[in-house]
Motif scaffolding. Structure first.
Motif, short mmCIF file in Angstrom:
data_model
loop_
_atom_site.label_atom_id
_atom_site.label_comp_id
_atom_site.label_asym_id
_atom_site.label_seq_id
_atom_site.Cartn_x
_atom_site.Cartn_y
_atom_site.Cartn_z
N ASN A 1 11.95 5.84 -14.30
CA ASN A 1 12.85 4.68 -14.34
C ASN A 1 13.62 4.55 -13.03
N ALA A 2 14.08 5.72 -12.52
CA ALA A 2 14.91 5.68 -11.31
C ALA A 2 14.07 5.38 -10.07
N GLU A 3 12.90 6.06 -9.96
CA GLU A 3 12.16 5.95 -8.71
C GLU A 3 11.26 4.72 -8.66
N GLU B 1 0.84 -1.22 0.00
CA GLU B 1 0.00 0.00 0.00
C GLU B 1 0.86 1.25 0.00
N GLN B 2 1.95 1.21 0.76
CA GLN B 2 2.85 2.35 0.82
C GLN B 2 3.46 2.62 -0.57
N GLU B 3 3.92 1.56 -1.20
CA GLU B 3 4.48 1.69 -2.56
C GLU B 3 3.48 2.34 -3.49
N ASP C 1 1.39 6.96 -6.61
CA ASP C 1 0.34 7.93 -6.94
C ASP C 1 0.84 9.36 -6.85
N VAL C 2 1.74 9.64 -5.91
CA VAL C 2 2.32 10.99 -5.82
C VAL C 2 3.07 11.31 -7.10
N SER C 3 3.88 10.37 -7.56
CA SER C 3 4.59 10.56 -8.83
C SER C 3 3.60 10.77 -9.96
N GLY C 4 2.52 10.02 -9.92
CA GLY C 4 1.50 10.13 -10.94
C GLY C 4 0.96 11.55 -11.04
N ALA C 5 0.74 12.18 -9.88
CA ALA C 5 0.23 13.55 -9.87
C ALA C 5 1.24 14.51 -10.49
N LYS C 6 2.51 14.28 -10.20
CA LYS C 6 3.56 15.13 -10.79
C LYS C 6 3.58 14.99 -12.31
N ILE C 7 3.48 13.75 -12.73
CA ILE C 7 3.48 13.50 -14.18
C ILE C 7 2.32 14.23 -14.83
N HIS C 8 1.20 14.21 -14.15
CA HIS C 8 0.02 14.88 -14.66
C HIS C 8 0.30 16.35 -14.90
N ALA C 9 0.97 17.00 -13.91
CA ALA C 9 1.29 18.42 -14.03
C ALA C 9 2.22 18.67 -15.21
N ILE C 10 3.24 17.82 -15.33
CA ILE C 10 4.20 18.02 -16.42
C ILE C 10 3.52 17.84 -17.76
#
Ligand SMILES: Nc1nc2c(ncn2[C@@H]2O[C@H](COP(=O)(O)OP(=O)(O)O)[C@@H](O)[C@H]2O)c(=O)[nH]1
Ligand SMILES: [Mg+2]
Length: 653
Positions: A499-501, A406-408, A413-422
């Protein structure tokens, strides 16, 4: 009796067909295994469509009466055992005629009235409105009837000098080229502007389009032919006649249409027709041959090409020989050598283009499929690891593992939100790019050019106006390219981070390459300047002519810009689709891992059974990998040409 051109074309067609079928099998298989992202799928579909329906145009260009129509009859229509396209002595006033096949339309002859020249619409646009053409049904099973119907392309109308001027057939400044006036001051002009013949001839069915053009005068009045249709033909055959030699107007045609300065010299064939006029029956055949050789050398010298590029033939004897099944005469006509050269020049080039398109798409497809398979392997490994960790563990450990997944997922999902902004920045850039290459930008540029061409007194500045317009277009493409680089940089950054994270295996797209379109712009500019440079600067004095020219330019440029936009779209899609696929696979991965743990918790299945199941899934992936290699290995294969045909032709040439 099938001629060598027909044989080669048939082989090419079956190669193409075979290729298209195999591509389809591959695409279906990939789709069934969810290995195809949207971009690769689209690219495969495009290639498959091109393989199936690709058109190939051969244009016959020459001054009138050199034997264009006779040569077309001899090469393509001898199986009808008679002349099909009208060929006769003297100046045939006729309209450019395209012979092709479109299965969606019944066999017919469509004719565009000459008066359409008075309206502000390019020929290419008229094609899109078939109802404005006069249509005549054709009975293809009756050669005599077919030939009679095709006579229509030579119909004429008598008009006043004013009308002729408006239609582009009368130029006060170059009286020598004007048609003769009759006792009433009327002149003859073609009744039709363009003809489209739709018949299910075997070669036409396979995508061949034949363009028969009238002489210099008539072509000159239709700038679109010169600057668009002919330069885009896959092969252009230029015809001279042995009985007239190279005349001044032959040279004009040659300079306007055949000298392109491009690297496509091999798709330009020069025919020295009517060599039978040198077989005078008094000298020996060896003497006649000597004369032919001499003319061939002289012709090559005048045109500045190598002797091997000049094909001496007799179209008329070739046709006669085919109609009467006379092999000796056919050989003497030298027609087979020309056909073989035409066939291999045309088809080799085309195959090369198709092959390189396919191999690019295949490389991308293999890489993409590999990435997806890698992800699935990783997923299985993750699951196996989770399950191994559960062996002999109590429920506290299982709960802990659950919390970890769940933590992963939360981090992901946090990364997903960033991607959305970019990606919203990405979309803004993309919109900018689309605008730079869009129809309204192009329209604005061309209306500037149109204005410049209409200003009286600056005719000498025509070249400059063209240069300026094309310079701005090139700058626009340059800007689009730069925006492409920005988008690329952005993708590289997002991909690297993911890829890194999160252990993704995203491959940044190859940089967008609009250079090809830059070259197309150069080619179009060159076609136009060449055309204006030779003999037509005077004609620009007529405003209609300038209008027609700019319209022809607009239609041609629009195709270039549309295909540039298509490239941008596909390029962008291939990066975005990759991202979507991997995000989707990752979400599924979380789902599957959670599900596995839940099942263990509920003791629905035994742990060992689950682990064995995973091993089986891994084996299935191995099989997919093997099958993928099989399906892509032999694509693209070389076509199987009957070597002797081509080799023999080259020897003769
Ligand atoms: N002797 C001879 N006449 C030919 C040959 N090819 C064409 N012609 C004749 O030349 C004339 C003009 O031919 P055509 O095909 O209508 O020329 P186009 O105006 O270039 O299409 C016709 O009378 C043909 O029969 C040839 O190889 N030998
Ligand atoms: Mg003709």
């Amino acid at each position: 009796m099938r001629d060598s051109f027909g044989v080669q074309f048939d082989q090419h067609a079956s190669w193409r067909h075979d290729f298209a079928v195999r591509l389809k099998v591959l695409a279906d298989w990939l789709r069934d295994h969810e290995l195809l992202d949207a971009a690769v799928e689209e690219r495969l579909q495009q290639i498959e469509a091109r393989m199936r329906a690709g058109k190939m145009m051969v244009a016959f260009v020459a001054e009138f009466s050199r034997g264009k129509s006779e040569l077309i009859n001899a090469i393509f229509f001898a199986d009808y055992k008679r002349r099909i396209v009208p060929a006769r002595a003297g100046r045939t006033t006729m309209c450019p005629t395209e012979l092709g096949y479109d299965a969606a339309v019944p066999s017919c002859l469509r004719l565009l009235p000459i008066e359409t020249r008075l309206q502000p619409k390019a020929l290419a646009e008229w094609r899109a409105t078939p109802e404005k053409w006069t249509s005549v049904d054709l009975d293809v099973n009756n050669p005599a009837e077919l030939a009679r119907a095709l006579e229509k392309v030579a119909e004429v109308r008598k008009v006043t000098r004013e009308e002729a001027r408006a239609l582009g057939f009368w130029h006060d400044k170059s009286p020598d080229d004007n048609p003769p006036e009759d006792a009433y001051g009327l002149v003859e002009v073609p009744r039709w502007r363009h003809a489209l013949v739709n018949i299910p001839h075997p070669l036409l069915r396979q995508g061949l389009v034949i363009l028969d053009t009238p002489g210099l005068n008539a072509i000159g009045a239709e700038p679109e032919l010169t600057v668009s249709l002919i330069p885009q033909a896959q092969a252009v055959v230029f015809i001279l006649a042995a009985d007239t030699g190279v005349t001044r107007s032959d040279l004009s045609v040659w300079r306007e249409h055949l000298v392109t300065g491009g690297d496509d010299a091999e798709s330009r064939l020069v025919v020295l027709n009517k060599i039978d006029t040198l077989w005078d029956g008094l000298g020996t055949p060896a003497q006649a041959q000597e004369q032919v050789d001499r003319q061939r050398t002289a012709t090559a010298e005048i045109l500045g090409i190598s002797t091997s590029q000049v094909f001496p033939v007799s179209a008329q004897k070739g046709l006669l020989a085919k109609v009467t099944d006379d092999d000796v005469l056919l050989r003497r006509s030298s027609l087979p050598a020309l056909e073989a050269a035409l066939g291999s020049g045309l088809l080799d080039r085309r195959e090369e283009i198709l092959r390189s398109a396919v191999s690019g798409a295949l490389a991308e497809l293999r890489a993409q499929a590999h990435r997806v398979l890698q992800i699935r392997r990783r997923d299985l490994a993750d699951q196996a690891l989770d399950l191994q960790g559960l062996r002999g563990k109590n429920s506290a450990v299982i709960n802990h593992m659950r919390a970890r997944i769940e933590q992963e997922q939360v981090e992901f999902d946090v990364s997903g939100a960033k991607i959305h902004a970019i990606r919203s920045v990405h979309l803004t850039l993309l919109r900018e790019l689309f605008k730079t290459l869009g129809a309204s930008t192009l329209k604005a540029e061309l209306s500037d050019l149109n204005r410049a061409l209409h200003q009286r007194g600056i005719k000498l500045g025509v070249k400059k106006s063209y240069n300026q317009t094309f310079q701005r277009l090139r700058e626009g493409l340059g800007r689009a390219q730069a925006t492409g680089v920005e988008i690329q940089t952005m993708f590289v950054a997002i991909f690297r981070q993911l890829n890194a994270e999160h252990g993704f295996s995203l491959q940044p797209p190859a940089p967008l390459d609009l250079l090809r379109f830059q070259r197309e712009l150069d080619q179009i500019e060159q076609n136009h300047l060449q055309y204006l440079g030779v003999a037509n600067a005077l004609k620009l004095a007529t405003p209609d002519f300038a209008d027609r020219l700019v319209r022809a330019l607009a239609t041609r440029l629009r195709t270039v810009y549309e295909s540039a936009l298509g490239d941008v779209e596909l390029w962008n899609k291939s990066a975005a689709a990759q991202l979507d696929v991997q995000l989707r696979e990752r979400r599924r991965n979380f789902g599957r891992r959670m599900e596995a743990i839940e099942r263990i918790q509920k003791a629905a299945t035994g742990l060992d059974e689950r682990i064995a199941d995973i091993a089986q899934q891994e084996a299935a992936l191995d099989r997919i990998e093997v099958r993928l290699a099989e399906l892509t290995r032999d694509l693209p294969a070389a076509p199987k040409f009957e070597e002797p045909v081509v080799a023999a032709a080259l020897k003769m040439a």
